[in-house]
Scaffold this active site. Structure first.
Site, PDB file in Angstrom:
ATOM      1  N   ASP A 219       0.873  -1.177   0.000  1.00 26.62           N
ATOM      2  CA  ASP A 219       0.000   0.000   0.000  1.00 26.62           C
ATOM      3  C   ASP A 219       0.904   1.218   0.000  1.00 26.62           C
ATOM      4  OD1 ASP A 219      -1.766   2.056   0.411  1.00 26.62           O
ATOM      5  OD2 ASP A 219      -2.367   1.460   2.438  1.00 26.62           O
TER       6      ASP A 219
ATOM      7  N   LYS B 189       2.634  11.709  -3.100  1.00 27.40           N
ATOM      8  CA  LYS B 189       1.746  10.849  -3.897  1.00 27.40           C
ATOM      9  C   LYS B 189       0.766  11.692  -4.707  1.00 27.40           C
ATOM     10  CE  LYS B 189      -1.675   7.130  -3.390  1.00 27.40           C
ATOM     11  NZ  LYS B 189      -2.262   6.132  -2.471  1.00 27.40           N
TER      12      LYS B 189
ATOM     13  N   GLU C 201      -7.504   0.561  -4.633  1.00 32.37           N
ATOM     14  CA  GLU C 201      -7.521   0.526  -3.173  1.00 32.37           C
ATOM     15  C   GLU C 201      -8.853   0.040  -2.590  1.00 32.37           C
ATOM     16  OE1 GLU C 201      -6.109   4.382  -2.036  1.00 32.37           O
ATOM     17  OE2 GLU C 201      -4.057   3.963  -2.703  1.00 32.37           O
TER      18      GLU C 201
ATOM     19  N   ASP D  75     -13.486   4.803   0.990  1.00 36.84           N
ATOM     20  CA  ASP D  75     -12.055   4.833   1.319  1.00 36.84           C
ATOM     21  C   ASP D  75     -11.550   6.276   1.343  1.00 36.84           C
ATOM     22  OD1 ASP D  75      -9.341   4.480   1.594  1.00 36.84           O
ATOM     23  OD2 ASP D  75      -9.057   3.378  -0.268  1.00 36.84           O
TER      24      ASP D  75
END
Length: 562
Positions: free
Chosen positions: A6, A67, A144, A167
């Protein structure tokens, strides 16, 4: 051995699907969560908690939240060189691989890496490049929310069911709707927001603090802003448990105090909470479902712990969500299951996993209006969003006039009828045979979207049968093969502090951060730092371990009293 990773905005994790199921590996500090932070000092690169401590003491040499820049050409200068987001991510991946190799006792060369469901083609390609720069063969990119569903063991449930995975991570928000039947995990819809996460809730706290104290944030020094964000992050985490939080911080020579309760935090974050509604509603529409037709709501992502998130979900669906898996670990645990599937683990061989394309992909076309005028800029979909992948679709296109010598195929992703509001991925110019019959002067355009979320475009000339493959030359976020090789060599030349030194580096970085934060205790902290550096030079392992424990205990007491 294929590991599951992850690669998160705030934290990253690594693990495998082993004899006892999913297993996450701790880093050198004993924690399975490794902060996605990179710092450069005089002798090398630091990753994780030691780097995170340096956000305050060395802000010009440290970076986090990169990210969010994946798929762009943005570069960050640390020390004497600049790094792209792929390179920063690669250093985090290298650290995770080192932790996995330490736990397994064997080399790790393959991985399944999770990405936000709403990541674009360029962002997915950048993630694969990061893996390549870290020395990994990326076997698959798994969305994800899909990974989170695997973590909850939804694929093991008897019977059928429909589930919505909500999420909310540190930097991204994803929603996916899945259906389970006969060992099949089928994704029906995925939507999201790549610029909505826990960091945005922290931003509104920072802005509120600045307003309350008549501060101009751009006037703060980098270390002061980093210090303020750290204190407010601690306050945000305690709000859900205590209902209120207070901080003290010294900025621009002023000792400032601030208190916030859960009610005000909810008010500040309400616009962000409302932004979550649209992706949820879009996912339901695309899946052709009503809220009452869902069997469960699964809440994952560290930022989902905020009370207002659970309240939103409860209001929208009239029930409490599932939260029994650690929200920080759910995606990583699911990534290990996906790695087990890729490795054909016999315990998972009955499970079939499908996913969808989260964006509509198409090209630009021109239209002739009733008055004869030609108007450009219309979006022509080829692969609609939420098509099950892998998927391959094609369409035929023809020149607007007999004089045209070529057609230009522009590739876009997005949901607007006009290309100006969508994202351009690239273009390809294809010649037209002038002597051919009108029906032979066209081209067939084929889009192929694979299970990793990567797009391939082919254009075939009707007259000659010649096939052209699109190279995404116009996307500034993508590295070419030669540049990848150059940057890989440069990264390999960088010295990375050995894993066995991480505990000592983290202790020193923490002491330097406290020296930056606590003016009244600077003399004492300087003595502690000098003493510990002297002990490190002795290279006496037992003595170093003893002094490091004592140093941490002293720093714990200092922070508790402050």
């Amino acid at each position: 051995m294929i590991v599951g990773i992850d690669l998160g905005t705030t934290h990253s994790l690594v693990g495998i699907y082993g004899d006892t199921g999913s297993q996450l590996f701790p880093n050198a500090l004993g924690d399975v969560l490794t902060p996605s932070v990179v710092s450069v000092d005089e002798s090398g690169v630091l990753v994780g908690q030691p780097a995170r401590e340096r956000l305050i003491s060395h802000p010009q040499r440290t970076v986090a939240n990169f990210k969010r820049w994946m798929g762009s050409s943005r570069e960050t200068r640390l020390g004497d060189r600049s790094f792209r987001p792929e390179e920063l991510s690669a250093m985090v991946l290298r650290s995770l691989v080192a932790d996995a190799e330490a736990a397994l006792g064997e080399p790790v060369r393959e991985a399944v890496i999770s990405v936000p469901a709403y990541f674009s083609d360029a962002q997915r390609k950048a993630t694969r490049t990061a893996g390549e720069l870290a020395g990994l063969k990326v076997e698959r990119l798994v969305n994800e929310p899909t990974a989170a569903a695997l973590a909850y063991g939804l694929q093991d449930r008897e019977g059928e069911g429909r589930f919505l995975v909500f999420d909310l991570g540190g930097g991204t928000f994803d929603v996916s709707i899945l259906e389970l039947f006969d060992g099949v995990v089928e994704v029906h819809a995925s939507t999201g927001d790549n610029y909505l996460g826990g960091e945005d809730f922290l931003d509104v706290m920072v802005e509120a603090f600045a307003r309350d104290h008549a501060l101009t944030l751009r006037d703060l020094a980098a270390h002061e802003l980093a210090q303020l964000r750290r204190r407010l992050e601690q306050a945000k985490r305690s709000l859900g448990q205590d209902g209120s939080a207070a901080i003290e911080v010294s900025l621009q020579g002023r000792a400032l105090e601030w208190r916030i309760d859960e009610a005000r935090f909810s008010s500040l974050g309400e616009p962000l909470v409302q932004r979550m509604r649209a992706p949820v509603e879009r996912a339901l529409r695309d899946a052709r479902l009503q809220p009452g037709q869902l069997d469960e709501i699964v809440l994952v992502g560290g930022a989902s712990r905020m009370p207002q998130v659970a309240r939103l979900v409860s209001r929208m669906f009239g029930r409490l969500p599932l939260r029994h898996v650690n929200p920080d670990q759910a995606v990583a645990l699911g990534a290990t299951v996906a790695a087990g599937l890729k490795a054909r683990d016999e315990r998972l061989e009955e499970i079939i996993l499908t996913d969808v394309c989260p964006y509509t992909l198409g090209t630009q076309v021109s239209r002739r209006e009733d008055n004869g005028q030609v108007r450009n800029g219309y979006f022509h979909p080829i692969i609609p969003r939420n098509s099950t992948v892998p998927v391959s679709r094609e369409d035929d296109f023809y020149p607007m006039t007999a004089e045209q010598k070529q057609v230009r195929i522009d590739v876009y992703q997005g949901e607007s009828p006009m290309v100006a509001n969508n994202i351009k991925l690239g273009e390809l110019n294809v010649p037209i045979a002038g002597h051919a019959a009108p029906e032979q002067r066209g081209v067939t355009v084929r889009f192929t979207y694979d299970v990793n979320g990567l797009l391939q475009v082919e254009v075939r000339e009707h007259a000659t049968g010649k096939v052209h493959e699109l190279v995404l030359e116009q996307n500034p976020g993508l590295l070419g093969a030669d540049e990848i090789r150059e940057r890989l060599a440069a990264l390999q030349a960088l010295k990375v502090h050995p894993r066995e030194q991480q505990e000592n580096l983290q202790a020193l970085a923490r002491a330097e951060r406290l020296y930056e934060e606590y003016l009244a205790q600077r003399t004492l902290l300087q003595e502690w730092i000098a003493r510990f550096r002297s002990v490190l030079e002795s290279q006496d392992t037992d003595l170093v371990d003893t002094h490091r424990r004592q140093l941490h205990q002293a720093m714990d007491e200092l922070e508790a009293q402050a």
